[in-house]
Design an enzyme around this catalytic site. Structure first.
Site, PDB file in Angstrom:
ATOM      1  N   HIS A   1       0.713 -57.836  -7.326  1.00  0.00           N
ATOM      2  CA  HIS A   1       0.917 -57.451  -5.921  1.00  0.00           C
ATOM      3  C   HIS A   1      -0.402 -57.219  -5.179  1.00  0.00           C
ATOM      4  O   HIS A   1      -0.413 -57.192  -3.961  1.00  0.00           O
ATOM      5  CB  HIS A   1       1.794 -56.197  -5.837  1.00  0.00           C
ATOM      6  CG  HIS A   1       3.200 -56.460  -6.284  1.00  0.00           C
ATOM      7  ND1 HIS A   1       4.235 -56.655  -5.424  1.00  0.00           N
ATOM      8  CD2 HIS A   1       3.713 -56.620  -7.533  1.00  0.00           C
ATOM      9  CE1 HIS A   1       5.347 -56.915  -6.111  1.00  0.00           C
ATOM     10  NE2 HIS A   1       5.046 -56.895  -7.387  1.00  0.00           N
TER      11      HIS A   1
ATOM     12  N   HIS B   1      10.860 -62.114  -5.499  1.00  0.00           N
ATOM     13  CA  HIS B   1      10.480 -61.562  -6.797  1.00  0.00           C
ATOM     14  C   HIS B   1      11.645 -61.618  -7.789  1.00  0.00           C
ATOM     15  O   HIS B   1      12.118 -60.595  -8.279  1.00  0.00           O
ATOM     16  CB  HIS B   1      10.003 -60.110  -6.592  1.00  0.00           C
ATOM     17  CG  HIS B   1       9.129 -59.581  -7.701  1.00  0.00           C
ATOM     18  ND1 HIS B   1       9.621 -59.162  -8.905  1.00  0.00           N
ATOM     19  CD2 HIS B   1       7.796 -59.384  -7.765  1.00  0.00           C
ATOM     20  CE1 HIS B   1       8.635 -58.739  -9.657  1.00  0.00           C
ATOM     21  NE2 HIS B   1       7.508 -58.866  -8.993  1.00  0.00           N
TER      22      HIS B   1
ATOM     23  N   GLU C   1      13.065 -56.947  -3.709  1.00  0.00           N
ATOM     24  CA  GLU C   1      12.802 -57.600  -5.003  1.00  0.00           C
ATOM     25  C   GLU C   1      14.132 -57.788  -5.706  1.00  0.00           C
ATOM     26  O   GLU C   1      15.111 -57.083  -5.404  1.00  0.00           O
ATOM     27  CB  GLU C   1      11.855 -56.742  -5.845  1.00  0.00           C
ATOM     28  CG  GLU C   1      12.452 -55.426  -6.323  1.00  0.00           C
ATOM     29  CD  GLU C   1      12.266 -55.197  -7.828  1.00  0.00           C
ATOM     30  OE1 GLU C   1      12.315 -56.166  -8.595  1.00  0.00           O
ATOM     31  OE2 GLU C   1      12.096 -54.033  -8.220  1.00  0.00           O
TER      32      GLU C   1
END
Lengths: 829, 600
Positions: free
Chosen positions: B73, B414, B203
């Site tokens: 990240h 993600h 995510e």
């Protein structure tokens, strides 16, 4: 992947059928999303080195895979994309392409019968694989026929507008590639066929570009402009002249539209054409269109084009003047709106203001900030270039930069309503402040009237003083101040600081003191970095020394050695090291005897052994190395003791960079004892310069006393490779220096040397073990000769991280993962 | 048409290299700037060339937001800010700002110094990058500029992890980063208020998984460790220095305490001490239990866990060692693994993901004969276990968060495409909102209907009030006025004020109507009769008979004419202005009824 290990060897050939079987089985997910990428990398390497046809014939599993995958029902998009790309890699060689055509494999992958017409086409990875496959395949005339037969070019046209940026961009690139391939060899010599005589494929692409340029749909215009930019950027053949001649009227027509579509790609294209040696010399060169673009787009949009034009080596003067006018317009407006005293030369005096600029400056805060930031950045880029416009309006530019900073900090007194509104818009605008400070710093390279320089220093001081300045603004203010101070003093070695710096410094130090106590670590750090640079340049100047020692700066810096933030502690160490090297690290009690100042050595040693963070310890080691190199008084008092202490502390350090720095320090010490090591070059064969025997004995004794041998031997087996490598280099140097006298040091078989060798084995096995104790140089040298340093250096050069990159390992991993722990896949952290 | 555009450059249908571009109301924001652990060439970083096409980066992007310190990240951040040239603000939480440099330094060390890579970011670049960071507190609304504001919410996952709300005017997007909806031993659960964003970017690592009870996993882990040390074996737990390592340490520490075990536990030195330092420093970011007990006993001051020395690996007898790095590809964890791999009594527990090519990946996929350097083969006889302790929300948790935030639409990142597909359907069914799952490079465009604030002039309001009607919040009322746009602001003003402010001349518009009357008298007399009639009816109005024979009532003008074709009929021409529309209509209808009979 490169090197002999990456060819298709027996082991790979053995593993490949099983891997292909796994890939062709939709029930077997491929474990790691990078595996397929790495596999493609490997095939690329293999096909670069050997015949693809042979590869396919010897490994029939590959053809099976490629023919099987497109027909699978539940094939994963990743494997399908992989197959498309792989087929493209193989088909890049014409004989292999013919073979794949014979077995009718390519239409099933790239033709209408392939993924193109299926539901999987909706997946971007598949479309991307299709494009990349064709990109690899399109290397020979047969490929062009294939593309034409299967209508691939039309599909590529439509993919230019794909929802995926990656696919759309790759489609544009592929069109350029196909155009270049189809024109290959057509324009040799001095004549080039006119557009009508071009191959069908090229005509089709050019026709599509023409159509797109006439379109009212801006994305289509953008695509066409991007394709042209790439074409003219990559291809310098004569046919590009014909292409530009044909298309430039259409490009020019875009500028007649209101608003002008796709201004960015349009400017990129014009600059690309202007840079091309083939096109810029044409009758219908880019100049006229560029001039038109500058006036149509105006200063609010054409800044990048104006800068590009001014950066060109050869360009008509009129266009340069126009471009510079475009760049200066926004600043001219600011100056006009805030003009205090009449008579001062402004920028672009006598030309009328562009209403669009005034509008952009006044319409909103973001448009105003955007325009000014862009303008300042463009001018900053232009300023140091030799081809910048001459005369360079240094004085008005300086005034503009200072005015903008005044507007940002609210200290400007505007004289017009526009100025008043600018004041309201820019007050507290950090973005513009940063850009203006960067620009102001760059302007220090030129000269300016005395009064203006005073204004510059005043505004810089104002920025540094303001309690609400943001840390990023302060950092830039420090950088700009440093540049102005250094430039105003003239040459660094001259006798004084220069009158302006001498006036400014007494005002600066109280501000610096304040900033060293700022609650933001970023500000304290920037202040320390500023101090370090200043001392490095002016540490020898009497006036500077006097002012610094009279201030509390050295004391505050020293206090920052205890700062809670490790970055600040590290910068404080560097700053104090620099001050100490110049005898400036304490408050002045007796200017005649700087040595009366308290030594920093114990404090630094404490940081080295006790600081919990690596950055300050690394900084200490850098300072120590510099001190040893420069013969600092604290070190010179008892160098051996100093080196021994430092090496002992460093050997226990957890940070590999500190240990590596320890070896650097050891190397400096070694150099002082035995003579400097030359630049190491593995290809030169030269006899080491030997040291006479008797001083050598003395030196070796010293090395033993500081326990340098033990330190280096331990480091040789350090789990961090750079440390081991550095140690290896150091020991090789030592061995080379002592080899000529090896007969004098024959001590093999002695109990001492046995104990050293035993210790070496323990260290190699990863044990810590006991220290060696006081041993004679003979034992150390014997141990040194017993190690295969060259071999070790070779091993260390291969890297110490065990990420196995061989294709065999990749294939084995892919097979091993089948059916194992599917849960692991997505579990990133 | 106003819209929100989202383009993932990384983390679109994959895990790793998170980097998502969001355009909202003309503002451009980059969410995370991560690297891919599986690549060591250009592919490790997002392809930023797609942004640089739009001009200078700093001009194009308004800010970068980093959700947490994991390298997938933030690993590309120094490259982006110091080498690609982004010079604008970077936002992250205080713990993330403190811990990021440690991980970036570690990454640099592996990339540059172990692999000998050139053209990589330096320590100074990491520091310079960190100096561009603006650290934010939880729930603090931070103004990036006059229009764009951001706000951080607690995300669990790792220390300092945050979800971010990005808001421009009435439009907003929430980006979750990685988050965990169940509290663990040292961190709390993610939480967000009912902020109803236009879009929630979440995510979806565990998009299809409902994870077994955490307690079961922990029990299983402790049992395995306990059994191994009981039979005299050694346990190696390769970890990344920050994150799960602390969770497992607390777990073992508590278990050791409860069972009164004496077997030593070690933590390989280096990063961990710093890590624990930060956990102590940012204690407010940990869960309630840790915070509460902090006064009596700091949970991170471990009693049973000691620093590891390389020499300990050779000690006889059982022990547990946490060692870095977590993928067994270098350093101490690999060194210890090589020493212990040959003994079947020993065990290695892999608590996380390993990229292809690493020893960790190989042993997890079941390979037991490993070729080490110099063709030397290492036979792995020790037991190999995989136990995931990564702190991501499972499918249930993701649904819970969607329910909490009540977004208008959802976008999944993600995660893996297939799993996302399943979750997407579930979200669409359950919440009846659109759900998107763009691949990398694919742009999702969401139309929005932003509310545009407008002002009202005091004069106009006063005029309304003068009519005796006070404004009521619950009863919307029609209000006439002129909407003018000046200095990018909308304002409702009276038409007179609008004319004045805009410097415009007034154009009179008159309505006209013809009324036919049967009257044989002359025009003047008819006009006189009209005047008398109106004068008697409209007592509150000013009725005038003008010298030219026409009659006026306020702005209404009445003229009588005689058409040549029929002398017995008179035509009344009635005209009035917009302002007297009501009166004009009334008069017309009145006159149409005819005039009262005059005395003959």
């Amino acid at each position: 992947m490169q090197g002999p290990g990456f060819i298709m060897d027996h082991e790979c050939a053995r593993l490949l059928p099983a891997v292909c079987a796994v890939l062709a089985d939709p029930r077997q997910p491929v474990a790691d999303d990078t595996c397929l990428e790495k596999l493609l990398d490997w095939f690329k390497t293999v096909t670069e080195a050997e015949s693809s046809l042979l590869l396919l014939q010897e490994n029939p599993c590959l053809v099976e895979l490629l023919s099987h995958v497109p027909n699978l029902q539940d094939v994963s998009s990743g494997v399908l994309s992989f197959s498309l790309r792989l087929a493209g890699i193989f088909a890049a060689q014409e004989d292999c392409f013919q073979y794949l055509q014979q077995v009718e494999l390519l239409p099933g992958l790239f033709g209408a019968a392939g993924p193109l017409g299926q539901a999987v086409w909706a997946i971007p990875t598949v479309r991307s694989g299709w494009i990349q496959g064709l990109r690899s395949l399109a290397q020979h005339p047969s490929a062009l026929c294939f593309l034409a037969d299967h209508g691939a070019v039309d599909t590529i046209f439509s993919l230019q507008g794909d929802a995926s940026l990656f696919v759309a961009s790759a489609a544009g690139q592929l069109l350029v590639h196909i155009l270049a391939l189809s024109m290959e060899g057509r324009a040799e010599g001095h004549t080039c066929p006119q557009g009508g005589d071009w191959p069908m494929c090229a005509q089709k692409i050019v026709g599509h570009i023409e159509e797109s340029l006439c379109s009212t749909d801006t994305p289509r215009v953008t695509q066409a402009l991007n394709v042209l930019t790439t074409t003219f950027g990559r291809c310098q053949s004569l046919w590009t002249e014909v292409l530009w001649e044909q298309l430039s009227p259409l490009v020019a027509r875009l500028l007649e539209r209101d608003p002008v579509p796709a201004p960015h790609p349009l400017m990129d294209l014009l600059l690309c054409v202007a840079r091309s040696p083939v096109l810029s010399s044409l009758d219908r060169g880019p100049w006229e269109t560029a001039a038109q673009a500058l006036s149509c787009l105006g200063p609010t949009q054409a800044g990048a084009l104006a800068l590009g034009v001014l950066k060109l080596q050869l360009c008509p003067q009129a266009l340069r003047t126009q471009a510079f006018g475009v760049l200066l317009q926004p600043l001219a407006c600011v100056l006009k709106a805030t003009a205090q005293a009449p008579g001062l030369p402004g920028l672009l005096d006598g030309t009328s203001e562009d209403p669009a600029v005034v509008d952009a400056l006044l319409s909103s805060k973001s448009s105003c900030a955007g325009l000014l930031c862009r303008t300042l950045a463009h001018l900053e880029e232009l300023q140091p270039l030799p081809q910048r416009p001459s005369p360079w309006p240094q004085a008005p530019l300086l005034r503009a930069a200072v005015t903008i900073l005044c507007l940002c900090d609210g200290s400007a007194a505007p004289s017009s309503s526009v100025g008043g509104r600018l004041c309201g818009t820019l007050a507290g605008c950090v973005r513009v402040q940063r850009a203006a400070l960067d620009f102001l710093g760059t302007l220090s390279q030129g000269t300016g009237p005395q009064e203006q320089v005073t204004q510059v220093f005043a505004i810089l001081l104002e920025c540094l003083e303001r309690p609400d300045s943001s840390p990023t603004v302060l950092k830039k203010a420090f950088q700009a101040t440093l540049r102005w101070l250094l430039s105003s003093a003239g040459t660094p070695s001259c006798s004084g600081l220069g009158p302006r710096a001498a006036l400014f410094l007494p005002e600066l130090f109280p501000v610096l003191q304040k900033r060293l106590c700022n609650p933001c670590w970023e500000v304290r750090d920037s202040a320390l970095e500023f101090l370090t640079h200043l001392s490095r340049h002016w540490g020898g100047q009497a006036d500077f020394r006097h002012l610094l020692l009279q201030s509390e700066v050295p004391e505050l810096t020293r206090q920052l050695l205890q700062d809670p933030e490790s970055y600040v502690r590290a910068s404080a160490v560097t700053a104090m090291g620099e001050l100490s090297s110049r005898g400036l690290h304490g408050t002045l009690t007796n200017p005649e005897h700087p040595e009366a100042q308290q030594s920093l050595l114990p404090e630094f040693l404490h940081i080295l052994s006790a600081d919990s963070e690596g950055f300050p310890r690394r900084a200490v080691m850098q300072v120590f190395t510099e001190w040893l190199r420069g013969g600092h008084a604290d070190v010179a008092r008892d160098t051996e003791r100093f080196v021994a202490t430092v090496l002992q502390v460093v050997s226990q350090d957890l940070d590999w960079e500190v240990r590596a720095q320890g070896l650097e320090l050891a190397l400096v010490f070694l150099g002082q004892m035995l003579g400097q090591p030359g630049p190491h070059c593995p290809y030169t064969v030269a006899l080491p310069k030997a040291v006479p025997a008797s001083p050598l004995a003395e030196a070796l004794g010293a090395l033993c006393r500081v326990r340098l041998f033990e330190f280096a031997f331990r480091a040789l087996f350090d789990c961090d490779r750079p440390v081991a490598q550095k140690s290896c280099d150091l020991l090789l140097f030592l061995r080379d220096k002592t080899t000529p006298y090896s007969s004098l040091w024959e001590a093999g078989g002695s109990p001492d040397s046995a104990s050293v060798e035993a210790a070496l084995q323990r260290w190699q096995a990863g044990e810590q073990g006991q220290p060696l104790g006081d041993l004679e140089p003979e034992a150390m040298l014997a141990a040194l000769r017993s190690i295969d340093l060259e071999g070790l250096r070779g091993t260390l050069a291969q890297g110490s991280d065990h990420v196995e990159k061989s294709p065999q390992s990749l294939l084995r991993d892919m097979l091993a993962t089948v059916g194992v722990l599917q849960e692991n896949q997505a579990d990133c952290y | 048409m106003p819209e929100i555009r989202v383009t993932p450059l990384g983390a679109g249908q994959d895990v790793g290299r998170s980097c998502i571009l969001v355009s909202i109301a003309g503002k451009n924001v980059m969410l995370d700037c991560g690297m891919h652990m599986g690549f060591s060439d250009d592919r490790r970083f997002p392809d930023f060339s797609y942004i640089t096409q739009s001009g200078r980066l700093t001009d194009f992007l308004d800010c970068v937001i980093i959700s947490h310190f994991h390298l997938d990240h933030c690993g590309a951040l120094p490259y982006f800010s110091e080498m690609v040239g982004y010079d604008g603000p970077i936002y992250m939480t205080h713990p993330t700002q403190a811990i990021c440099p440690i991980l970036l330094e570690d990454y640099r060390k592996i990339a540059v110094d172990k692999k000998g890579e050139a053209n990589f970011f330096t320590s100074q670049m990491i520091k310079d990058c960190m100096k561009k960071v603006v650290a934010v507190h939880l729930h603090q609304t931070v103004q990036v500029d006059d229009e764009l504001e951001i706000k951080a919410y607690y995300a669990g996952h790792v220390l300092g992890a945050a979800m971010f709300q990005i808001k421009v005017g009435s439009e907003s997007v929430v980006y979750t980063g990685d988050y965990n909806m169940t509290p663990d031993r040292h961190l709390g659960a993610a939480w967000i208020d009912k902020c109803r964003p236009n879009l929630l970017i979440t995510e979806s690592t565990y998009a299809t998984t409902i994870r077994d009870s955490k307690r079961c996993r922990e029990r299983d882990f402790l049992k395995k460790v306990h059994e191994t040390v009981e039979r005299g074996g050694k346990v190696l737990i390769p970890v990344f220095a920050l994150g799960r390592a602390q969770e497992l340490c607390i777990l073992l520490e508590t278990f050791w305490e409860r069972m009164n075990l004496k077997v030593p536990i070690y933590f390989s030195t280096g990063l961990t001490e710093k890590a624990n330092h930060y956990y102590k420093l940012f204690i407010t970011w940990t869960n309630q239990k840790i915070r509460k007990t902090f006064v009596q006993r700091n949970m991170f001051e471990f009693k049973h866990i000691k620093a590891f020395d390389r020499a300990f690996a050779d000690n006889p007898g059982p022990m547990v060692v946490f060692a870095t790095p977590g993928m067994l590809h270098a350093g101490q964890s690999l060194q210890i693994f090589r020493k212990w791999a040959g003994n079947e009594k020993n065990m290695v527990i892999m608590p996380g993901y390993c990229v292809q090519g690493t020893v960790g990946h190989k042993i997890l996929s079941g390979q037991r004969k490993l070729e080490m350097e110099g063709r030397q083969v290492l036979e792995v006889k020790m037991q190999v276990e995989y136990m995931s302790f990564s702190a991501h929300a499972d499918a249930k948790g993701i649904m819970q968060l969607v329910g909490q935030a009540e977004p208008e639409s959802v976008l999944l990142v993600h995660g893996e495409a297939k799993k996302m597909e399943f979750l997407k359907q579930k979200i669409e069914q359950e919440f009846r909102v659109d759900c998107y799952m763009p691949a990398n490079g694919e742009t999702v465009v969401l139309p929005t209907s932003p509310s545009i604030p407008g002002g009202i002039s005091l004069g106009l309001l006063k005029r309304e009030m003068a009519q005796g009607l006070l404004p009521e919040a619950k009863r919307p009322r029609l209000l006439h006025g002129t909407l003018i746009m000046k200095d990018s602001n909308f304002r409702l003003v009276s038409s007179e004020q609008a004319l004045k402010e805009l410097g415009l001349a007034e154009h009179q518009l008159r309505f006209t109507c013809r009324v036919h009357l049967h009257d044989t008298r002359k025009e003047q007399e008819t006009a006189m009769r009209v005047y008398s009639h109106l004068k008697s009816i409209l007592k509150d109005h000013c009725v005038q008979h003008l010298p030219d024979g026409s009659v006026t009532v306020e702005s209404i003008l009445i003229q009588a004419a005689a058409p040549s074709e029929d002398p017995a009929t008179k035509v009344l021409l009635v005209s009035w202005t917009y302002q007297d529309e009501e009166l004009g209509s009334y008069l017309t209808s009145l006159l149409k009824k005819g005039l009262p009979q005059a005395p003959s």
